[in-house]
Write an enzyme that holds these catalytic residues in place. Sequence first.
Site, PDB file in Angstrom:
ATOM      1  N   GLU A 247       0.878  -1.178   0.000  1.00 57.92           N
ATOM      2  CA  GLU A 247       0.000   0.000   0.000  1.00 57.92           C
ATOM      3  C   GLU A 247       0.903   1.212   0.000  1.00 57.92           C
ATOM      4  O   GLU A 247       1.617   1.473   0.974  1.00 57.92           O
ATOM      5  CB  GLU A 247      -0.919   0.046   1.209  1.00 57.92           C
ATOM      6  N   CYS A 281      -3.297   7.803   4.898  1.00 56.54           N
ATOM      7  CA  CYS A 281      -3.127   7.415   3.495  1.00 56.54           C
ATOM      8  C   CYS A 281      -4.347   7.775   2.653  1.00 56.54           C
ATOM      9  O   CYS A 281      -4.221   8.027   1.458  1.00 56.54           O
ATOM     10  CB  CYS A 281      -2.863   5.919   3.392  1.00 56.54           C
ATOM     11  N   HIS A 444      -8.991  -3.154   1.006  1.00 58.91           N
ATOM     12  CA  HIS A 444      -8.292  -1.875   0.850  1.00 58.91           C
ATOM     13  C   HIS A 444      -7.130  -2.082  -0.111  1.00 58.91           C
ATOM     14  O   HIS A 444      -6.074  -2.589   0.279  1.00 58.91           O
ATOM     15  CB  HIS A 444      -7.812  -1.402   2.222  1.00 58.91           C
TER      16      HIS A 444
END
Length: 474
Positions: A247, A281, A444
């Site tokens: 990520e 984020c 996610h």
Amino acid sequence: MRNEKNFIDGHFVDAGSDAGIHVTDPATGQHAGSVDAASDTQVRQAVQAAAQAQRMWARLPAIERGNQLRRFADAIERHAHIVGHTLAMESGKSVADATGEAIYGAEIVRYHAEWARRIEGEVIPSDNTDETILLQREPLGVVACLIPFNYPVYTLLRKIAPALIAGNTVVVRPSNHTPLSAYDIARAAQDAGMPAGTINIVAMEHEQAEVLCTQPDVAMITLTGSVRAGRAVLDYCKANIAKPSLELGGKTPAIIEADADLERAADAIVVSKTTHCGQLCTAIERVYVHESVHGDFLALLKAKFAAIRIGNRAEDARYMGPLVSAPARDGIHAKVLRAVAEGAVVETGGTLPEGPGYFYPPTLLSGCRQDMEIVQEEIFGPVLPVLRYASLDDALRMANDHQFGLSSVLYTENYRAALRVANHIEAGELYVNRTPADPYQGFHAGWKRSGLGGDDGKHGMLEFTQTRLVVMKH
């Protein structure tokens, strides 16, 4: 003053050297503690301990792993107040927010414990009448978990819980900015009776991180961090052809349609942009407002930004706290100055405050253009550029004109507009009439340079497995 030792094979062990990583309270700029910096030898020992434990851990019935994770979650809750005070001191969060992060982390551990009876394979039809094809799910082995500074407790648990339930073991590298709370989690693991070697937590410098990630027993590397860090991890993966899960950067766009509830949208965006000083984020990083409501919405944002007060959240939890470091603050201020030089207008904020700590005021910029650095590069702080658009097609074009595609937001009361954006936004997530929250039963995952793989939910758990095809003639 705390000095932590690394947690390897169920014990806190000496690093064997005087090397240490110093931790600073970002609200005061003062020294807050330190952790031993692992040597190459100690990093190898951690991987060896994880590899040895993994063979035993993987042989356990999944329901036994799930029961152990439930005990771990209970222990985290018992330690939550200790974790909260540690995390607040090293991150600048309030004690209440930091304690809540630990409790929320315990919940994601419980969630993944429930996959014990749900990790399923497949029976696949064969072309032959006397043949059965099975697809099995198996653990990968040892997983290296690289943790960011912004939500270090939750992200640590978000990674290790699915890894463990799937039968893997982990070596965790906490952020050098916020490592101390990770060792409170290690004590919770001891309290819960987690088998030695299943969870190893080791602080280290970048050179030792490379040693960790390139050990032959490391089968997967999971990172939450920057694009630059992601590129480094991809290089590390070459050593063993290890599986990456990344990520990376985000630049969440929020599209505000003319029919949106402006007050509701403004409140949510300000919270998104100022929570933990914008160091999320998926925080809103750019706002596109329909030209018919641009002036009204800008005025709402300006008033709400101006009402935010900055300060040490240990003194008043209502303050917006500090950025993680002086370099982070200086880099954000430099971006604001460059935006102004390119024609942006500072509506509020945009100045470096005097005094201790790494504070930066909520900063609202109007008159921004799509090609500006402030619109194209991740800020990771409390700075918000606002742009106007004439049609939803224009808004989609600008939202998608970007290197990142992690999350996105739309405010509208028109279901046609919502479906249009849902089908055309280039991002792994779309939130309609709310800001991002990463539900742990979802998935996610980012598009473009925002990453590979993903976290949370069934699909996040399956990231920590590999398949075996079994073809049986009978």
